[in-house]
Design a protein around this motif. Structure first.
Motif, PDB file in Angstrom:
ATOM      1  N   PRO A  26       0.902  -0.843   0.025  1.00  0.00           N
ATOM      2  CA  PRO A  26      -0.146  -0.076  -0.032  1.00  0.00           C
ATOM      3  C   PRO A  26       0.260   1.184   0.221  1.00  0.00           C
ATOM      4  O   PRO A  26       0.590   2.315  -0.565  1.00  0.00           O
ATOM      5  N   GLN A  27       2.123   0.896   0.775  1.00  0.00           N
ATOM      6  CA  GLN A  27       2.743   2.444   0.720  1.00  0.00           C
ATOM      7  C   GLN A  27       3.368   2.392  -0.782  1.00  0.00           C
ATOM      8  O   GLN A  27       3.358   3.702  -1.325  1.00  0.00           O
ATOM      9  N   ILE A  46       9.894  -6.117  -5.666  1.00  0.00           N
ATOM     10  CA  ILE A  46       9.175  -6.757  -4.261  1.00  0.00           C
ATOM     11  C   ILE A  46       7.264  -6.518  -4.809  1.00  0.00           C
ATOM     12  O   ILE A  46       6.987  -7.441  -4.499  1.00  0.00           O
ATOM     13  N   ASP A  47       7.083  -5.655  -5.114  1.00  0.00           N
ATOM     14  CA  ASP A  47       5.422  -5.069  -5.658  1.00  0.00           C
ATOM     15  C   ASP A  47       5.363  -6.128  -6.791  1.00  0.00           C
ATOM     16  O   ASP A  47       4.426  -6.831  -6.058  1.00  0.00           O
ATOM     17  N   ALA A  48       6.428  -6.228  -7.504  1.00  0.00           N
ATOM     18  CA  ALA A  48       5.855  -7.098  -8.561  1.00  0.00           C
ATOM     19  C   ALA A  48       5.439  -9.132  -8.572  1.00  0.00           C
ATOM     20  O   ALA A  48       4.942  -9.427  -9.011  1.00  0.00           O
ATOM     21  N   ALA A  49       6.588  -9.346  -6.993  1.00  0.00           N
ATOM     22  CA  ALA A  49       6.059 -10.150  -7.045  1.00  0.00           C
ATOM     23  C   ALA A  49       5.092 -10.746  -6.120  1.00  0.00           C
ATOM     24  O   ALA A  49       4.218 -11.320  -6.168  1.00  0.00           O
ATOM     25  N   CYS A  50       4.752  -9.611  -5.025  1.00  0.00           N
ATOM     26  CA  CYS A  50       3.466  -9.210  -4.446  1.00  0.00           C
ATOM     27  C   CYS A  50       1.998  -9.998  -5.417  1.00  0.00           C
ATOM     28  O   CYS A  50       1.414 -10.321  -5.044  1.00  0.00           O
ATOM     29  N   GLN A  51       1.494  -8.288  -6.419  1.00  0.00           N
ATOM     30  CA  GLN A  51       0.639  -8.641  -6.926  1.00  0.00           C
ATOM     31  C   GLN A  51       0.559 -10.216  -7.407  1.00  0.00           C
ATOM     32  O   GLN A  51      -0.834 -10.082  -8.521  1.00  0.00           O
ATOM     33  N   PHE A  77      -3.100 -10.472  -3.042  1.00  0.00           N
ATOM     34  CA  PHE A  77      -2.862  -9.145  -3.156  1.00  0.00           C
ATOM     35  C   PHE A  77      -3.722  -9.078  -4.489  1.00  0.00           C
ATOM     36  O   PHE A  77      -4.516  -7.983  -4.437  1.00  0.00           O
ATOM     37  N   ALA A  78      -3.431  -9.583  -5.521  1.00  0.00           N
ATOM     38  CA  ALA A  78      -4.675  -8.675  -6.864  1.00  0.00           C
ATOM     39  C   ALA A  78      -5.785  -8.687  -6.089  1.00  0.00           C
ATOM     40  O   ALA A  78      -6.280  -7.448  -6.614  1.00  0.00           O
ATOM     41  N   ARG A  79      -6.266  -9.553  -5.773  1.00  0.00           N
ATOM     42  CA  ARG A  79      -7.753  -9.423  -4.826  1.00  0.00           C
ATOM     43  C   ARG A  79      -8.576  -8.383  -4.203  1.00  0.00           C
ATOM     44  O   ARG A  79      -9.142  -7.325  -3.604  1.00  0.00           O
ATOM     45  N   THR A  80      -7.126  -7.791  -3.563  1.00  0.00           N
ATOM     46  CA  THR A  80      -7.028  -6.855  -2.306  1.00  0.00           C
ATOM     47  C   THR A  80      -6.504  -5.310  -3.100  1.00  0.00           C
ATOM     48  O   THR A  80      -6.431  -4.433  -2.399  1.00  0.00           O
ATOM     49  N   THR A 102      -9.116  -3.173  -7.552  1.00  0.00           N
ATOM     50  CA  THR A 102     -10.731  -4.335  -7.687  1.00  0.00           C
ATOM     51  C   THR A 102     -12.192  -3.728  -6.243  1.00  0.00           C
ATOM     52  O   THR A 102     -12.839  -4.868  -6.572  1.00  0.00           O
ATOM     53  N   GLN A 103     -11.825  -2.883  -5.864  1.00  0.00           N
ATOM     54  CA  GLN A 103     -12.620  -2.768  -4.476  1.00  0.00           C
ATOM     55  C   GLN A 103     -14.186  -1.630  -5.319  1.00  0.00           C
ATOM     56  O   GLN A 103     -13.795  -1.120  -6.429  1.00  0.00           O
ATOM     57  N   PRO A 104     -15.536  -2.680  -4.727  1.00  0.00           N
ATOM     58  CA  PRO A 104     -16.727  -1.880  -5.220  1.00  0.00           C
ATOM     59  C   PRO A 104     -16.587  -0.948  -5.284  1.00  0.00           C
ATOM     60  O   PRO A 104     -17.544   0.070  -6.845  1.00  0.00           O
TER      61      PRO A 104
END
Length: 76
Positions: A33-34, A54-59, A64-67, A71-73
């Motif tokens: 998020p930072q 690191i961000d790419a690995a998380c995404q 991570f992709a779902r959150t 993607t949030q309503p």
């Protein structure tokens, strides 16, 4: 800036694709998020190769992709 210090520290002693190893930890959950907000406010992330990796690995992970904020309503 905090990102610079974190980049230096993680680039120096990083093992695995995430902040502290081969599995995501709370450190990655805090970093993502930072970086999202840094991009949102126009911070140049070019100098932060390790943080971006690191961000790419998380995404690449479904959790991570779902959150991701996009993607949030209420993202529209």
């Amino acid at each position: 800036m905090g990102l610079k210090a974190l980049e230096i520290e993680l680039a120096r002693d990083r093992r695995g694709g995430f902040c502290v190893g081969a599995q995501p930890t709370i450190a990655d959950c805090c970093l993502v998020p930072q970086l999202f907000n840094a991009q949102r406010f126009g911070v140049d992330l070019g100098p932060y190769q390790t943080l971006r990796a690191i961000d790419a690995a998380c995404q690449a992970l479904l959790a991570f992709a779902r959150t991701h904020p996009a993607t949030q309503p209420d993202a529209k």
